[in-house]
Design an enzyme around this catalytic site. Structure first.
Site, short mmCIF file in Angstrom:
data_model
loop_
_atom_site.label_atom_id
_atom_site.label_comp_id
_atom_site.label_asym_id
_atom_site.label_seq_id
_atom_site.Cartn_x
_atom_site.Cartn_y
_atom_site.Cartn_z
N ILE A 11 18.31 75.39 -27.21
CA ILE A 11 18.20 75.38 -28.67
C ILE A 11 16.74 75.34 -29.12
O ILE A 11 16.35 76.06 -30.05
CB ILE A 11 18.99 74.18 -29.25
CG1 ILE A 11 20.49 74.38 -29.02
CG2 ILE A 11 18.71 73.98 -30.76
CD1 ILE A 11 21.07 75.67 -29.60
N LYS A 203 28.14 68.21 -38.31
CA LYS A 203 28.02 68.84 -36.98
C LYS A 203 29.08 68.28 -36.03
O LYS A 203 29.76 69.04 -35.30
CB LYS A 203 26.62 68.57 -36.43
CG LYS A 203 26.43 68.86 -34.96
CD LYS A 203 26.45 70.34 -34.65
CE LYS A 203 26.46 70.57 -33.16
NZ LYS A 203 26.41 71.95 -32.79
N ASN A 207 32.59 70.26 -34.18
CA ASN A 207 32.95 70.35 -32.76
C ASN A 207 34.20 69.52 -32.43
O ASN A 207 34.98 69.90 -31.57
CB ASN A 207 31.75 69.97 -31.89
CG ASN A 207 30.78 71.15 -31.75
OD1 ASN A 207 31.08 72.25 -32.19
ND2 ASN A 207 29.63 70.91 -31.15
N CYS A 257 28.81 70.82 -25.51
CA CYS A 257 28.97 70.43 -26.92
C CYS A 257 30.37 69.89 -27.21
O CYS A 257 30.52 68.74 -27.62
CB CYS A 257 28.66 71.62 -27.80
SG CYS A 257 27.05 72.32 -27.43
N LYS A 313 32.79 78.88 -19.61
CA LYS A 313 33.64 79.85 -20.32
C LYS A 313 33.21 81.27 -19.92
O LYS A 313 32.23 81.43 -19.17
CB LYS A 313 33.59 79.65 -21.83
CG LYS A 313 32.26 79.96 -22.48
CD LYS A 313 32.40 79.85 -24.00
CE LYS A 313 31.12 80.24 -24.70
NZ LYS A 313 31.24 80.16 -26.16
N ARG A 320 27.94 73.33 -17.14
CA ARG A 320 28.13 71.92 -17.53
C ARG A 320 29.59 71.65 -17.91
O ARG A 320 30.20 72.43 -18.63
CB ARG A 320 27.18 71.56 -18.68
CG ARG A 320 25.74 71.41 -18.17
CD ARG A 320 24.77 71.13 -19.28
NE ARG A 320 24.62 72.26 -20.17
CZ ARG A 320 23.86 72.25 -21.24
NH1 ARG A 320 23.18 71.17 -21.57
NH2 ARG A 320 23.77 73.32 -22.01
N1 SAJ Z 1 38.24 76.90 -25.27
C1 SAJ Z 1 39.63 76.84 -25.08
N2 SAJ Z 1 40.44 77.41 -26.01
C2 SAJ Z 1 39.95 78.06 -27.11
C3 SAJ Z 1 38.55 78.10 -27.31
C4 SAJ Z 1 37.73 77.52 -26.37
O1 SAJ Z 1 40.12 76.27 -24.10
O2 SAJ Z 1 40.76 78.59 -27.90
C5 SAJ Z 1 37.34 76.28 -24.30
C6 SAJ Z 1 36.34 77.26 -23.68
O3 SAJ Z 1 36.91 77.97 -22.61
C7 SAJ Z 1 35.23 76.32 -23.26
C8 SAJ Z 1 35.25 75.24 -24.33
O4 SAJ Z 1 36.50 75.35 -24.97
O5 SAJ Z 1 35.51 75.72 -21.99
C9 SAJ Z 1 34.13 75.30 -25.35
O6 SAJ Z 1 33.88 76.64 -25.69
P1 SAJ Z 1 33.70 77.15 -27.19
O7 SAJ Z 1 33.55 78.62 -27.14
O8 SAJ Z 1 34.80 76.63 -28.02
O9 SAJ Z 1 32.40 76.40 -27.72
P2 SAJ Z 1 30.88 76.27 -27.18
O10 SAJ Z 1 30.76 74.93 -26.52
O11 SAJ Z 1 30.44 77.45 -26.43
O12 SAJ Z 1 30.09 76.24 -28.58
C10 SAJ Z 1 30.45 75.28 -29.56
C11 SAJ Z 1 30.59 76.02 -30.91
N3 SAJ Z 1 31.20 75.10 -31.90
C12 SAJ Z 1 32.28 75.46 -32.63
O13 SAJ Z 1 32.85 76.52 -32.47
C13 SAJ Z 1 32.75 74.49 -33.64
C14 SAJ Z 1 29.22 76.49 -31.37
O14 SAJ Z 1 29.31 77.08 -32.65
C15 SAJ Z 1 28.25 75.31 -31.42
O15 SAJ Z 1 26.95 75.73 -31.83
C16 SAJ Z 1 28.15 74.73 -30.02
O16 SAJ Z 1 29.45 74.26 -29.63
C17 SAJ Z 1 27.15 73.58 -30.06
O17 SAJ Z 1 26.01 73.77 -29.60
O18 SAJ Z 1 27.47 72.54 -30.64
#
Ligand code: SAJ
Length: 426
Positions: A11, A203, A207, A257, A313, A320
């Site tokens: 970031i 924030k 999440n 996150c 993912k 992590r």
């Molecule tokens: N996942 C599922 N099912 C889903 C969506 C995701 O099992 O339907 C899993 C993914 O496979 C992964 C985990 O959740 O293991 C997290 O992935 P993600 O794509 O949901 O989120 P991050 O961690 O890559 O990014 C998130 C985002 N936050 C939100 O969508 C609210 C991003 O916008 C933030 O900037 C980031 O966290 C952060 O830095 O806080």
């Protein structure tokens, strides 16, 4: 306007590049000399090619990495805030250290912005008092504000320039100062929170919202299996309702996150039952994936299992809180249990990890062919293109049993079944 960015991780470096690419003079400092060195050599630890180009462009302009924090009109703190699982609380030591170093560099009229994810109240209650040690009064002599980052790993550059931004200062003057800094570089709408604590809370709410909603999808998956119902078809049908939008079940929630931020929210309130339940449901998913395999293979001792994906993912390299690595731990643990029960001559499962996106040497990774060769089963644990494009024709001959656990629902099941595979979809 001169800026000093404290912390050049994912970031911090992205934020430093944003301002340098928008005409600011930016200095960046990271406590880790190897991070500074890699960035100076144009080889930062990022795998998104457009982000790499974006950073290189900033380095060609006015982004310079320094060996110590420097004086500047604006200080932006982007340091890690890990969760301490031993003491069960957030570890704010990096924010405190960065705040102390900023404090020694301040001049009247400077602005200090915190971007690290923190428990509500940190900017006002922890950072501002440290900055007051400079002799300048936070709010009147210096501005102090919180600005959360929202970019999605894997889509960073696009989201950096299009996402809405939220700001909250410790007083109206701080909010006005931070707004005039971020508004010209923000492609999305800007929203002014009533104060810094609200911005911090937003924030965490975002999440935690995603974590709770993924936990709901995972709960449906667990319940659907009791009824022999296809959860993904269920979700697709349910989402045809105009006000329903269920997310996707999966092998667990990884990254830095979503599995962590809800804990920051729960830390500061007694009203966190739903958030804690969601965390626990999502944390149980890797074990559930292993149980699906056990139902087919029985005893896991001596089994050879291919785990496809240790990134948290699809199409990212970050491991992590990786569901794939958690699944490996459970596979080994389950086969140890079998070992204890079994007669002599039996051994742990042979778990082979494959991930074409992960370049670190923290895990013993093998090629896809090595992972699948002679395997009793493959588990898809990250939706990388390389795995979603797998063909049963190509890999059918490698496995000793045609068994795939598709923990993300990415395979075309019917096609695989036509080639003699049993596909267990979570
Ligand atoms: N996942 C599922 N099912 C889903 C969506 C995701 O099992 O339907 C899993 C993914 O496979 C992964 C985990 O959740 O293991 C997290 O992935 P993600 O794509 O949901 O989120 P991050 O961690 O890559 O990014 C998130 C985002 N936050 C939100 O969508 C609210 C991003 O916008 C933030 O900037 C980031 O966290 C952060 O830095 O806080």
């Amino acid at each position: 306007m001169t800026l000093c960015i404290h912390g050049l991780g994912y970031i911090g470096l992205t934020t430093a590049s944003l301002f340098a690419n928008n005409g600011h003079e930016v200095r960046g400092y990271d406590i880790d000399p190897s991070v500074r060195d890699r960035i100076r050599r144009g080889k930062p630890d990022v795998t998104e090619s457009d982000l790499q180009e974006y950073i290189n462009r900033a380095l060609d302009q006015d982004l310079e990495v320094t060996d110590a924090p420097v004086q500047a009109d604006v200080h932006i703190i982007c340091v890690p805030t890990p969760w301490d699982y031993d003491s069960n609380q957030s570890d704010l030591s990096c924010v405190i250290n960065a705040g102390q170093s900023v404090s020694s560099l301040l001049g009247k009229g400077d602005l200090v912005v915190l971007e690290s994810t923190v428990p509500p109240g940190t900017t006002r209650g922890t950072l501002a008092p440290i900055l007051a040690g400079s002799g300048f009064e936070p709010g009147s002599d210096i501005g102090v504000a919180y600005v959360p980052e929202t970019v999605m790993p894997g889509n960073t550059v696009a989201e950096l320039s299009s996402n809405d931004r939220i700001f909250g200062g410790i007083n109206a003057e701080s909010t006005a100062a931070v707004r005039s800094l971020y508004e010209p570089v923000s492609g999305g709408e800007v929203h002014v929170a009533p104060d810094a604590t609200t911005a911090e809370f937003v924030k965490l709410a975002q999440n935690a919202f995603r974590d709770v909603n993924i936990a709901f999808a995972n709960t449906l998956a667990l319940a659907a299996s009791d009824h022999d119902v296809d959860v993904r078809e269920t979700i697709q049908l349910a989402n045809s309702h105009p006000r329903v939008d269920v997310l996707d079940p999966g092998p667990g929630v990884g990254g830095h996150c979503i599995p962590v931020d809800p804990l920051f929210l729960a830390e500061t309130t007694d009203e966190a039952d739903l958030i804690e339940a969601a965390r626990s449901i999502n944390d149980r998913m890797p074990q559930y994936v292993v149980s699906l395999l056990k139902r087919r293979l029985g005893d896991l001792a001596n089994r050879r299992i291919a785990v496809l994906g240790i990134a948290y993912k699809g199409n990212v390299s970050d491991t992590r809180n990786s569901p794939g690595l958690a699944i490996r731990r459970h596979l080994l643990k389950e086969s140890e249990t079998s070992l204890a029960r079994a007669d002599g001559g039996r051994g742990n499962a042979d778990v082979r990890l494959c991930d074409p996106h992960v370049t670190t040497d923290q895990a013993d990774l093998v090629t896809l062919t090595e992972a699948l060769n002679g395997a009793d089963a493959a588990i898809i644990t990250a939706a990388h293109d390389e795995f979603t494009d797998l063909s049963p024709e190509r890999i059918g001959g490698l496995l000793s049993k045609r068994l795939v656990v598709d923990a993300l629902g990415v395979l075309e099941t019917k096609r695989w079944e036509r080639h003699g595979f049993e596909v267990v979809v979570l």
